[in-house]
Design an enzyme around this catalytic site. Sequence first.
Site, PDB file in Angstrom:
ATOM      1  N   SER A   1       0.833  -1.202   0.000  1.00 56.52           N
ATOM      2  CA  SER A   1       0.000   0.000   0.000  1.00 56.52           C
ATOM      3  C   SER A   1       0.867   1.252   0.000  1.00 56.52           C
ATOM      4  CB  SER A   1      -0.942  -0.012   1.199  1.00 56.52           C
ATOM      5  OG  SER A   1      -0.223  -0.305   2.372  1.00 56.52           O
TER       6      SER A   1
ATOM      7  N   GLU B   1       7.665  -1.567   9.455  1.00 51.17           N
ATOM      8  CA  GLU B   1       7.320  -2.528  10.507  1.00 51.17           C
ATOM      9  C   GLU B   1       7.412  -1.885  11.894  1.00 51.17           C
ATOM     10  OE1 GLU B   1       6.279  -5.767   9.622  1.00 51.17           O
ATOM     11  OE2 GLU B   1       6.291  -4.676   7.729  1.00 51.17           O
TER      12      GLU B   1
HETATM   13  N1  LIG Z   1       0.154 -15.193   2.692  1.00 50.23           N
HETATM   14  C1  LIG Z   1       0.101 -14.081   3.437  1.00 50.23           C
HETATM   15  N2  LIG Z   1      -1.086 -13.505   3.715  1.00 50.23           N
HETATM   16  C2  LIG Z   1      -1.178 -12.398   4.465  1.00 50.23           C
HETATM   17  N3  LIG Z   1      -0.095 -11.763   4.997  1.00 50.23           N
HETATM   18  C3  LIG Z   1       1.113 -12.281   4.735  1.00 50.23           C
HETATM   19  C4  LIG Z   1       1.279 -13.446   3.931  1.00 50.23           C
HETATM   20  N4  LIG Z   1       2.595 -13.705   3.828  1.00 50.23           N
HETATM   21  C5  LIG Z   1       3.240 -12.749   4.553  1.00 50.23           C
HETATM   22  N5  LIG Z   1       2.362 -11.895   5.100  1.00 50.23           N
HETATM   23  C6  LIG Z   1       2.624 -10.701   5.921  1.00 50.23           C
HETATM   24  O1  LIG Z   1       2.705  -9.550   5.086  1.00 50.23           O
HETATM   25  C7  LIG Z   1       3.613  -8.614   5.679  1.00 50.23           C
HETATM   26  C8  LIG Z   1       4.275  -7.769   4.639  1.00 50.23           C
HETATM   27  O2  LIG Z   1       3.301  -7.081   3.912  1.00 50.23           O
HETATM   28  P1  LIG Z   1       3.754  -6.155   2.717  1.00 50.23           P
HETATM   29  O3  LIG Z   1       4.735  -5.194   3.197  1.00 50.23           O
HETATM   30  O4  LIG Z   1       4.158  -6.993   1.569  1.00 50.23           O
HETATM   31  O5  LIG Z   1       2.408  -5.478   2.327  1.00 50.23           O
HETATM   32  P2  LIG Z   1       1.711  -4.157   2.866  1.00 50.23           P
HETATM   33  O6  LIG Z   1       1.783  -4.145   4.347  1.00 50.23           O
HETATM   34  O7  LIG Z   1       0.383  -4.057   2.191  1.00 50.23           O
HETATM   35  O8  LIG Z   1       2.653  -3.054   2.221  1.00 50.23           O
HETATM   36  P3  LIG Z   1       3.220  -1.655   2.710  1.00 50.23           P
HETATM   37  O9  LIG Z   1       4.223  -2.015   3.802  1.00 50.23           O
HETATM   38  O10 LIG Z   1       3.882  -1.090   1.503  1.00 50.23           O
HETATM   39  O11 LIG Z   1       2.064  -0.881   3.208  1.00 50.23           O
HETATM   40  C9  LIG Z   1       4.626  -9.457   6.414  1.00 50.23           C
HETATM   41  O12 LIG Z   1       4.937  -8.839   7.637  1.00 50.23           O
HETATM   42  C10 LIG Z   1       3.946 -10.797   6.626  1.00 50.23           C
HETATM   43  O13 LIG Z   1       3.705 -11.013   8.002  1.00 50.23           O
END
Ligand SMILES: Nc1ncnc2c1ncn2[C@@H]1O[C@H](COP(=O)(O)OP(=O)(O)OP(=O)(O)O)[C@@H](O)[C@H]1O
Length: 319
Positions: free
Chosen positions: A96, A286
Amino acid sequence: MSDSRKRYLLIVNGKSSSNPELREAVQSARDRGFTITVRATWEGGDAAEFAEKAFSEGFTHVIACGGDGTVNEVVNGLMRVAHDQRAALGIVPLGSANDFATSVGLPLAPGAALEAALELRAHPIDVVRLTAESGDEQAISYYVNMTTGGFGAEVTSSTPKMLKRMLGGGAYSLMGALKAWRHKSYRGTLHWQEREESASLLLLALGNGRQSGGGQVLAPRAKLDDGRLDVLLVKDFSSVWELPTLVGELQDFPSEGRYVHYFTAPKLTVTTRPDDEPWPLTLDGEPRRHERFTVEVVPLALGVLLPEECALLSANDRH
Ligand SMILES: Nc1ncnc2c1ncn2[C@@H]1O[C@H](COP(=O)(O)OP(=O)(O)OP(=O)(O)O)[C@@H](O)[C@H]1O
């Protein structure tokens, strides 16, 4: 053009594994002769584990397909192995925020991003090691983009999306409103090079890259390969009458403003006293909390597939 010596491992965040554009792009690249293996994560930790094993499994390139959190996990996995056994890192942004990918000028659409990853050259960049201490325990983690602390970290990790978006544009013109909404600063002592400073801070940003929180540029002069962190300190204020000065300083990022200090350092430590609250930090997206931590640059630790004209590479420094 495909190169038979290159073997790509795509590490896809499982929640995006059915992305149709990415699937199409992988198929198209395979049809053109690229060697691509895809692994999807099931949960936190998987991406780091896949990345750690990539080189020993014969992969030359690891493409992190996800948000900043996925990129961060992949970086941590790669940093677990010796320097000469780290596959080069590419990024297909599917999160996002995608702060790192955006600021380095990578394409944001999955198809275009994969195409770019297959063509771009790896540039060596610094990685930042964060060592958190609690009693006798030490925890090490790495990041490539930015750690924010204090108020900034709370904004990036807990503020509703809408507010984040507003912050992204005019950044700190909203500082006053936010301050009224939630007045909080964090006390601590900062040590860097020969200096030490005790301060009550609204925000601390430790940038290898330039932006976090979905578009907040907090380290506008950061370079990825200069061996230094760009440090932004925003000190607390006591009256709203001081706000115009603070906001003004946040446009210029002065080295020693009244509220804003912006400088570079290869290493910096933050300590809090026992009665102080641990600092909320956001490390490449994170959230976490630490009482005492040190950030230190590991120079040119990772090859990353970046555009030649990327403004965050020293070679493109116009000054
Ligand atoms: N199969 C899965 N389904 C849901 N969550 C997952 C899966 N595999 C890993 N994760 C979680 O997704 C997290 C990472 O999310 P990612 O950073 O890719 O997306 P986001 O949070 O939407 O992006 P952003 O950080 O850019 O906002 C990891 O900390 C992990 O715990």
